[in-house]
Design a protein around this motif. Structure first.
Motif, PDB file in Angstrom:
ATOM      1  N   LEU B 121     -48.292  -9.503 -23.862  1.00 60.29           N
ATOM      2  CA  LEU B 121     -47.140 -10.303 -23.408  1.00 60.29           C
ATOM      3  C   LEU B 121     -45.942 -10.089 -24.329  1.00 60.29           C
ATOM      4  CD1 LEU B 121     -49.064 -13.569 -22.454  1.00 60.29           C
ATOM      5  CD2 LEU B 121     -47.635 -12.252 -20.881  1.00 60.29           C
ATOM      6  N   MET B 126     -42.627 -10.837 -22.463  1.00 58.63           N
ATOM      7  CA  MET B 126     -42.902 -11.895 -21.489  1.00 58.63           C
ATOM      8  C   MET B 126     -43.381 -13.184 -22.165  1.00 58.63           C
ATOM      9  SD  MET B 126     -42.211 -11.107 -18.393  1.00 58.63           S
ATOM     10  CE  MET B 126     -43.146 -12.261 -17.427  1.00 58.63           C
ATOM     11  N   MET B 141     -40.596  -9.083 -13.498  1.00 55.35           N
ATOM     12  CA  MET B 141     -41.490  -9.944 -14.285  1.00 55.35           C
ATOM     13  C   MET B 141     -42.903  -9.931 -13.695  1.00 55.35           C
ATOM     14  SD  MET B 141     -38.872 -13.089 -14.787  1.00 55.35           S
ATOM     15  CE  MET B 141     -39.665 -14.136 -16.006  1.00 55.35           C
ATOM     16  N   LYS B 144     -44.694  -6.834 -14.668  1.00 53.14           N
ATOM     17  CA  LYS B 144     -45.215  -6.845 -16.047  1.00 53.14           C
ATOM     18  C   LYS B 144     -46.576  -7.558 -16.095  1.00 53.14           C
ATOM     19  CE  LYS B 144     -40.720  -6.653 -18.334  1.00 53.14           C
ATOM     20  NZ  LYS B 144     -39.754  -7.355 -19.181  1.00 53.14           N
TER      21      LYS B 144
END
Lengths: 237, 305
Positions: B121, B126, B141, B144
């Protein structure tokens, strides 16, 4: 597998797809108990049929709640289609068990019966509710979008089957000659289970459990056939 | 680069599809497809939309069964697979809830999984959104999180369907580094790609898929030191940007969101980097690149013929 069952239940509850079937099932129960006193086993027989219908509806919304990509990821994460299907089926037992607990306990806690419930009756009613719930769930397995992409057709066919299961005895008695009365045993055995629960006072105990056992065997057979035909299917795309 | 030699040190086969055909109704999507995926190798699948790349990935993943032919896992034990589909569903979970559930379903140790997820992350930037519901996420997003769920748990084979789709430049670079590291550790990677950046820097083999068949197989060509280097940098103002764009050795300058992408001739890279820093700018990334999209165009052109 249990971790995936937990995740699937969380995903289902967060999408609130359970609300309509659960609300209607509970509404039916509250309508039944809108006056009191009520006979014990007659009431439990009726609520077990409510659970059959409600769990078929809940199961259908549960099985259709995820996207094809979500299904693909679950199969990869859990390692195989077989494990994924078993996780789904294990998760489906939870709403059946919860509804059984509600249907069993509400009339007792709210003093809806005309007399105290005997322990033997409690076991019979619990068995009846669980088997009816699992039977409704097992029928829905065949009408999910992974097997029947046309949702309207799938829902209609499931509804017809649910109605036919409940009315199997009258349908076969009214439409078929004496020699074909055995056909009622081909239908999902909702009507015989409802009959023995309604008449549990007159029927011998072994006969009641035999009919419930038949319902359980029918449910397991449906589950087994579902596994055999589904384990080799492709993930949805 | 040492990457090729690292991949060559693994020689075990992981999955093999042989003479596999896949039909949906009357439509034949894959025809007589044969492919063996070896440990530690990276295979790039290229081809036009609808050529069968995604179906081949699903076949390798075991998500689809061949209509005829076979798919076989070759190691005797269950192969752990990471799969990144082209579209990731906006689930009603936060990334942390979803990813820890994935780790739990995969049977990973809780502590090790949390450590790995935190790392992934952070690398993909993120962390700030790890406790925000994903149904509010942008496409990038979601992509990801899609990548993290595929990569976590160090699977033996990683199947990626358009992995760079929707990613910003920095995330693309980070993903590339992560994939190269996994490849060096022995993970086999099969990816369907339209961008040549990944092919040129990671792929060992490039398969051109046309009409459900492997039309051509070529070894990947890596950029040489004589080619262009790609620099992503943030400029303090437009004046500096104009000055650097006009500097010797800068072949191209393209603004990308808050940064700009420069293609610099290799002999000029040091000077250009120094100039950016002296002007108050900052460097986001420096990567070798060389007319890669032209080469991709050529490959796709040949696919069309």
């Amino acid at each position: 597998m249990l971790a995936l069952s937990r995740f699937l239940l969380k995903s289902y509850t967060r999408k609130h797809a359970y609300f309509a079937p659960l609300a209607v099932t509970l509404l039916a129960m509250f309508l039944l108990y809108s006056y009191k006193p009520n006979p014990v086993m007659d009431s439990y027989a009726v609520t077990s049929v409510f659970l059959f219908v409600g769990s078929a509806w809940i199961a259908l919304t549960f099985l259709n709640h995820g996207s094809p990509q979500q299904e693909q990821l679950h199969i990869i994460h859990v390692g195989s289609m077989k494990r994924y299907l078993l996780s789904q089926m294990a998760a489906l037992l939870v709403p059946v068990a919860l509804c059984t607990a509600i249907f069993m306990l509400y009339p007792i806690v709210a003093h809806m019966f005309d007399r105290p419930v005997r322990i033997g009756e409690l076991f019979l009613a619990a068995g009846g509710h669980l088997i009816m719930g699992m039977l409704g769930t097992a029928l829905s397995l065949y009408f999910q979008s992974a097997r029947m992409p046309n949702g309207t057709r799938a829902t209609s066919m499931l509804l017809i089957l649910v109605i036919a299961s409940i009315g199997a005895k009258s349908i076969v008695a009214g439409l078929f000659p004496e020699q074909l009365q055995w056909l009622r045993w081909i239908f999902p055995p909702v009507s015989p289970m409802m009959d023995v629960l309604l008449n549990s006072g007159e029927e011998p105990l072994h006969k009641i459990w035999l009919i419930l056992g038949y319902g359980l065997a029918y449910t397991l057979f449906l589950g087994l056939i579902y596994m055999l035909v589904s384990v080799r299917r492709d993930a949805r795309t | 680069m040492s990457l090729t030699s690292a991949s060559e040190s693994f020689s075990d086969g992981l999955v093999e599809v042989r003479n596999a055909c896949k039909s949906y109704g009357r439509r034949k999507v894959l025809q007589e497809m044969s492919l063996k995926v070896m440990q530690g190798e990276c295979i790039a699948l290229i081809g036009r939309n609808g050529s069968g790349k995604s179906t081949l990935l699903r076949l390798l993943a075991g998500l689809a069964r061949p209509t005829s032919g076979t798919r076989k896992e070759m190691q005797g034990r269950k192969l752990s697979i990471g799969y990144v589909p082209e579209r990731f569903p906006p689930l009603p979970f936060t990334p942390w809830e979803f990813l820890t559930s994935v780790a739990s379903v995969r049977g990973m140790d809780k502590h090790a999984a949390e450590e790995e997820l935190n790392d992934l992350l952070r690398k993909l930037d993120m962390e700030h959104a790890m406790h925000v519901k994903m149904n509010q996420f942008s496409k990038g997003m979601l992509q990801k999180i899609n990548l993290i769920q595929g990569i976590c748990g160090k699977p033996g084979m990683l199947l990626l369907d358009e992995p760079l789709s929707g990613l910003d430049v920095k995330a693309q670079e980070e993903l590339l580094h992560m994939l190269l590291a996994r490849k060096q550790a022995g993970t086999a990677i099969v990816m369907s790609v339209h961008e040549s950046k990944l092919i040129d820097r990671a792929a060992d083999r490039v398969l051109l898929i046309r009409d459900g068949r492997i039309a051509e197989e070529t070894p990947a060509v890596r950029p040489t030191s004589q080619e262009l280097t790609r620099v992503v940098a943030r400029m303090p103002d437009s004046g500096t940007l104009a000055r650097i764009a006009a500097h010797g050795g800068v072949a191209d300058c393209t603004p990308v969101s808050e940064a700009c992408l420069l293609e610099v001739e290799s002999g000029w890279v040091d000077q250009v980097l120094r100039l950016i820093l002296d002007s108050g700018g900052s460097i986001v990334s420096v990567t070798p690149a060389a007319g890669m999209d032209d080469r991709m165009e050529e490959r796709l052109e040949s696919a069309a013929n």
